[in-house]
Design a protein around this motif. Structure first.
Motif, mmCIF file in Angstrom:
data_model
loop_
_atom_site.group_PDB
_atom_site.id
_atom_site.type_symbol
_atom_site.label_atom_id
_atom_site.label_comp_id
_atom_site.label_asym_id
_atom_site.label_seq_id
_atom_site.Cartn_x
_atom_site.Cartn_y
_atom_site.Cartn_z
ATOM 1 N N GLN A 25 25.059 35.383 55.113
ATOM 2 C CA GLN A 25 24.355 35.781 56.333
ATOM 3 C C GLN A 25 24.386 37.291 56.501
ATOM 4 N N VAL A 27 24.558 39.562 54.128
ATOM 5 C CA VAL A 27 23.635 40.146 53.155
ATOM 6 C C VAL A 27 22.195 39.964 53.623
ATOM 7 N N ALA A 28 21.882 38.773 54.130
ATOM 8 C CA ALA A 28 20.519 38.508 54.606
ATOM 9 C C ALA A 28 20.169 39.375 55.808
ATOM 10 N N ALA A 29 21.160 39.758 56.603
ATOM 11 C CA ALA A 29 20.919 40.591 57.784
ATOM 12 C C ALA A 29 20.970 42.077 57.447
ATOM 13 N N SER A 30 21.066 42.403 56.157
ATOM 14 C CA SER A 30 21.104 43.793 55.678
ATOM 15 C C SER A 30 22.276 44.580 56.258
ATOM 16 N N VAL A 31 23.430 43.939 56.320
ATOM 17 C CA VAL A 31 24.648 44.599 56.790
ATOM 18 C C VAL A 31 25.170 45.491 55.666
ATOM 19 N N ASN A 32 25.814 46.578 56.020
ATOM 20 C CA ASN A 32 26.416 47.462 55.034
ATOM 21 C C ASN A 32 27.431 46.661 54.213
ATOM 22 N N PRO A 33 27.231 46.512 52.897
ATOM 23 C CA PRO A 33 28.124 45.673 52.094
ATOM 24 C C PRO A 33 29.568 46.175 52.061
ATOM 25 N N SER A 84 18.385 30.502 59.726
ATOM 26 C CA SER A 84 17.618 30.697 58.499
ATOM 27 C C SER A 84 16.244 30.040 58.542
#
Length: 93
Positions: A25, A27-33, A84
């Motif tokens: 989730q 990664v899908a939300a473009s969170v800083n890895p 999703s």
């Protein structure tokens, strides 16, 4: 020590699956890895400490802890699926 952890084995397995879902989730939300990795490692370290030192106290409540943990994992899984749906619908259009 292993015998003391047996009542929590199912919760540990499904908890790890839930961590994978939450990471996906993020990664899908473009969170800083990097931030996500640091927070995940911090949370995992806290849970290891709580599990290590709290097992003797919590063993009396293993059934309740398993139920509450399983319910939380189930709710988070449902939440992940619901969130999703818009992305899945956009994929088909």
């Amino acid at each position: 020590m292993i015998d003391e952890l047996k009542p929590f084995l199912i919760l540990l397995v499904f908890g790890n699956i839930e961590n994978l879902i939450l990471a996906a989730q993020g990664v899908a939300a473009s969170v800083n890895p990097l931030g996500l990795a640091i927070l995940s490692l911090t949370a995992a370290s806290c849970w290891i400490l709580i599990g290590t030192f709290g097992t003797r106290f919590a063993i009396k409540y293993a059934r309740f802890i398993n139920f509450i943990g399983g319910l939380a994992i189930f709710i988070l899984g449902i939440q992940a699926m619901i969130e999703s749906i818009p992305g899945m619908l956009a994929f088909f259009h």
